[in-house]
Write a protein that holds these residues in place. Structure first.
Motif, PDB file in Angstrom:
ATOM      1  N   GLU A 387     -60.208  87.021-135.229  1.00 47.07           N
ATOM      2  CA  GLU A 387     -61.490  85.871-135.232  1.00 47.07           C
ATOM      3  C   GLU A 387     -61.120  84.190-135.542  1.00 47.07           C
ATOM      4  OE1 GLU A 387     -64.839  86.299-134.876  1.00 47.07           O
ATOM      5  OE2 GLU A 387     -63.944  88.559-133.972  1.00 47.07           O
ATOM      6  N   MET A 388     -60.041  83.665-136.328  1.00 47.33           N
ATOM      7  CA  MET A 388     -59.395  82.695-136.460  1.00 47.33           C
ATOM      8  C   MET A 388     -59.508  82.649-135.143  1.00 47.33           C
ATOM      9  SD  MET A 388     -57.127  82.467-140.054  1.00 47.33           S
ATOM     10  CE  MET A 388     -56.299  84.433-139.617  1.00 47.33           C
ATOM     11  N   LYS A 389     -58.387  83.302-134.325  1.00 44.53           N
ATOM     12  CA  LYS A 389     -58.585  82.703-133.128  1.00 44.53           C
ATOM     13  C   LYS A 389     -59.842  82.047-131.957  1.00 44.53           C
ATOM     14  CE  LYS A 389     -53.911  83.300-132.823  1.00 44.53           C
ATOM     15  NZ  LYS A 389     -52.906  82.458-132.595  1.00 44.53           N
ATOM     16  N   LYS A 390     -60.496  82.415-132.345  1.00 39.69           N
ATOM     17  CA  LYS A 390     -62.124  82.506-131.662  1.00 39.69           C
ATOM     18  C   LYS A 390     -62.190  81.409-132.536  1.00 39.69           C
ATOM     19  CE  LYS A 390     -63.507  87.710-130.844  1.00 39.69           C
ATOM     20  NZ  LYS A 390     -63.963  88.187-130.725  1.00 39.69           N
ATOM     21  N   ALA A 391     -62.583  81.319-133.793  1.00 43.35           N
ATOM     22  CA  ALA A 391     -63.079  79.792-134.303  1.00 43.35           C
ATOM     23  C   ALA A 391     -61.989  78.993-132.995  1.00 43.35           C
ATOM     24  CB  ALA A 391     -63.348  80.228-135.600  1.00 43.35           C
ATOM     25  N   ASP A 392     -60.789  78.902-133.377  1.00 44.93           N
ATOM     26  CA  ASP A 392     -59.543  78.082-132.680  1.00 44.93           C
ATOM     27  C   ASP A 392     -60.723  77.154-131.677  1.00 44.93           C
ATOM     28  OD1 ASP A 392     -57.560  76.300-132.648  1.00 44.93           O
ATOM     29  OD2 ASP A 392     -56.739  77.387-131.138  1.00 44.93           O
ATOM     30  N   LYS A 393     -60.824  78.375-130.837  1.00 46.24           N
ATOM     31  CA  LYS A 393     -61.198  78.989-128.599  1.00 46.24           C
ATOM     32  C   LYS A 393     -62.388  77.385-129.314  1.00 46.24           C
ATOM     33  CE  LYS A 393     -61.587  80.492-124.708  1.00 46.24           C
ATOM     34  NZ  LYS A 393     -62.537  79.537-124.463  1.00 46.24           N
ATOM     35  N   VAL A 394     -63.134  78.014-129.988  1.00 39.13           N
ATOM     36  CA  VAL A 394     -65.314  77.229-130.344  1.00 39.13           C
ATOM     37  C   VAL A 394     -64.417  75.975-130.630  1.00 39.13           C
ATOM     38  CG1 VAL A 394     -66.466  76.919-131.621  1.00 39.13           C
ATOM     39  CG2 VAL A 394     -66.486  79.230-130.685  1.00 39.13           C
ATOM     40  N   LEU A 395     -63.802  75.383-131.393  1.00 37.72           N
ATOM     41  CA  LEU A 395     -63.859  73.939-131.666  1.00 37.72           C
ATOM     42  C   LEU A 395     -63.050  73.196-130.505  1.00 37.72           C
ATOM     43  CD1 LEU A 395     -62.519  74.423-135.357  1.00 37.72           C
ATOM     44  CD2 LEU A 395     -64.589  72.878-134.694  1.00 37.72           C
ATOM     45  N   GLY A 396     -61.775  74.106-130.282  1.00 36.18           N
ATOM     46  CA  GLY A 396     -61.086  73.628-128.918  1.00 36.18           C
ATOM     47  C   GLY A 396     -61.780  72.758-127.478  1.00 36.18           C
ATOM     48  N   ASP A 397     -62.915  74.134-127.720  1.00 39.45           N
ATOM     49  CA  ASP A 397     -63.681  73.865-126.395  1.00 39.45           C
ATOM     50  C   ASP A 397     -65.014  72.265-126.625  1.00 39.45           C
ATOM     51  OD1 ASP A 397     -62.728  75.426-124.774  1.00 39.45           O
ATOM     52  OD2 ASP A 397     -64.627  77.554-125.414  1.00 39.45           O
ATOM     53  N   VAL A 398     -65.399  73.186-127.644  1.00 41.93           N
ATOM     54  CA  VAL A 398     -65.860  71.269-128.261  1.00 41.93           C
ATOM     55  C   VAL A 398     -66.041  70.170-127.965  1.00 41.93           C
ATOM     56  CG1 VAL A 398     -67.221  70.757-129.926  1.00 41.93           C
ATOM     57  CG2 VAL A 398     -67.671  72.732-129.399  1.00 41.93           C
ATOM     58  N   PHE A 399     -64.639  70.016-128.561  1.00 35.86           N
ATOM     59  CA  PHE A 399     -63.621  68.502-128.277  1.00 35.86           C
ATOM     60  C   PHE A 399     -63.419  68.667-126.627  1.00 35.86           C
ATOM     61  CE2 PHE A 399     -63.826  69.273-133.578  1.00 35.86           C
ATOM     62  CZ  PHE A 399     -63.575  67.695-132.888  1.00 35.86           C
ATOM     63  N   ALA A 400     -62.726  70.040-126.049  1.00 36.81           N
ATOM     64  CA  ALA A 400     -62.581  69.424-124.650  1.00 36.81           C
ATOM     65  C   ALA A 400     -63.836  68.945-124.146  1.00 36.81           C
ATOM     66  CB  ALA A 400     -62.286  70.809-124.174  1.00 36.81           C
ATOM     67  N   LYS A 401     -64.597  69.301-124.482  1.00 37.52           N
ATOM     68  CA  LYS A 401     -65.863  69.385-124.077  1.00 37.52           C
ATOM     69  C   LYS A 401     -66.477  67.385-123.982  1.00 37.52           C
ATOM     70  CE  LYS A 401     -70.778  70.517-122.318  1.00 37.52           C
ATOM     71  NZ  LYS A 401     -71.795  71.053-122.735  1.00 37.52           N
ATOM     72  N   ALA A 402     -66.116  67.565-125.671  1.00 36.28           N
ATOM     73  CA  ALA A 402     -66.437  65.821-125.623  1.00 36.28           C
ATOM     74  C   ALA A 402     -65.414  65.448-124.372  1.00 36.28           C
ATOM     75  CB  ALA A 402     -66.913  66.015-126.900  1.00 36.28           C
TER      76      ALA A 402
END
Length: 438
Positions: A387-402
């Protein structure tokens, strides 16, 4: 104390110790009987391992149902393809988060008293304090390189929880050679023996660290509480004139952890939340920091471990004055908390109903595209690694989309819950990159 899988009498003792001093201090039931708690439910059943067994959770067979109530991509997640414009999304997501975090009305900027000034550890140090309209006065410390005169970048240092609510800012600073033994022990365990606020100040920052709500000078005094009975801790230490005596501090920490569920429910009844009160008081400290003549208000960061990481999530996500944020040891998903790990976390973590709109990492993601570092430990017992890895991906996706992929960095380190010397160097380098060199 780190939880493991001991057996026999040593296991019972370790479980009791974990319950007393859990790194983020879980709330303990009203009757406050540690022996009864630790003997009735084996710790290995209370805190799941990093591999989640199918159909099992910390809330039994209700776990999968509860987790299913969350949408994989919540409606106010920037990851939703329906959100095209960053500004429009931020406006709506921030408004909903602000509504549900429900901070109390912000207090007027208080008068700041300078209680003491001196030089130590190559730093100019000020002990300061201010009085909010409620509670005991807030004590804080400001550190900066000795002799510095021009405005510098600044860090709001956010101290941890650690089950040690008698102490606040003192947990991450060192202001004399005469340091309390419990503070020395804590810094050795969690910080490689370093006072990290001192260390980052030496790199050319003005650092302010204040006592958070219910910690240190802002703690609830049990002699002021009426209508509750907590057994033997009701009178522990009252007859002793030395509040800094180890036994008295430990008695207070035990009592104050047990009081958390009472405080949290009372805050809900008052129409606010614990994260909301944290946010309001941390923003007052930020007001004080940015108005100092020795601070460049356009170059302010914040960070902290554990409870300090939690406060970084909310303050960094909700206040754009934080130009650079470092969240250490407090990142996972709501799903992890539902199924595995709410038992290892304080009541200070939760904002009711917000999971309907944002996953936990997306609270911090509200700051996109501002620079953000999240540091995780692979063997951190407070979360599961997947779940830490999932959270990291969530944040990575948010910043990448922006279009701000370079502004987010998630790092993983071997070891249990900590902010050690290696992690500190990486964190300080990140501050330097965005607050000094950018």
């Amino acid at each position: 104390m780190k939880p493991g899988n001991p057996t026999g009498q040593n296991a019972d003792n370790n479980r009791r110790e974990f319950l007393k001093t859990s790194l983020t201090a879980m709330a303990i039931p009203f009757s406050f009987n540690l022996d009864a708690i630790s003997n009735s439910v084996p710790m290995e059943n209370m805190v799941s391992e990093n591999v989640q067994l199918p159909g099992k959770s910390i809330i039994g067979d209700y776990g999968n149902w509860a987790a299913s109530l969350l949408k994989p991509v919540p409606p106010l997640s920037f990851r939703d393809p329906g959100w095209k414009d960053l500004g429009t999304w931020k406006k709506e997501a921030y408004a909903k988060a602000q509504e549900l975090i429900a901070s109390p009305p912000k207090s007027p900027l208080p008068k700041v008293n300078v209680d003491k000034k001196y030089v130590y550890d190559g730093l100019d140090i000020e002990e300061i304090s201010w009085q909010l309209p409620y509670g005991h006065k807030t004590q804080a410390v400001v550190l900066k390189p000795q002799g510095a005169t021009k405005p510098l970048p600044a860090i709001l240092g956010l101290h941890d929880h650690a089950g040690k609510k008698y102490f606040g800012y003192r947990k991450i600073v060192k202001t004399s050679d005469d340091q309390h033994p419990l503070l020395k022990e804590h810094q050795v365990t969690d910080y490689s023996g370093l006072a990290w606020a001192n260390e980052v100040a030496k790199r050319g920052y003005v650092v302010l660290v204040h006592d958070a709500f219910t910690f240190g000078s802002r703690r609830v005094r049990f002699e002021d509480v009426q209508g509750l009975s907590w057994g033997e801790v009701d009178t522990a230490g009252k007859s002793d004139q030395d509040p800094e005596k180890k036994e008295n501090i430990e008695a207070y920490n035990e009592w104050s952890i047990a009081h958390e569920h009472v405080m949290s429910k009372s805050l809900f009844c008052a129409g606010t939340t614990w994260p909301g009160v944290f946010l309001a008081e941390d923003q007052i400290a930020l007001d004080i920091l940015e108005q100092r003549s020795d601070v460049d208000p356009q170059r302010i960061g914040c960070g902290g471990l554990s409870g300090g990481g939690l406060r970084t999530v909310y303050l960094g996500g909700m206040d754009a004055r934080i130009k650079c944020a470092v969240c250490v040891g407090f990142m996972t998903t709501w799903t992890d908390l539902i199924l595995n790990k709410s038992v290892t976390h304080t009541w200070m973590t939760y904002t009711p109903l917000l999971p309907n709109y944002l996953d936990f990492p997306e609270i911090l993601g509200l700051r996109v595209p501002l620079p953000t570092l999240v540091q995780n430990n692979n063997q951190d017992e407070l979360y599961t690694l997947p779940e830490m890895k999932k959270a990291d991906k969530v944040l990575g996706d948010v910043f990448a989309k922006a279009g701000a992929k370079d502004k987010y960095l998630g790092k993983f380190y071997d070891g249990e819950h900590k902010f050690d010397a290696v992690m500190q160097k990486d964190a300080f380098d990140w501050f330097d990159k965005w607050l000094k060199n950018s």
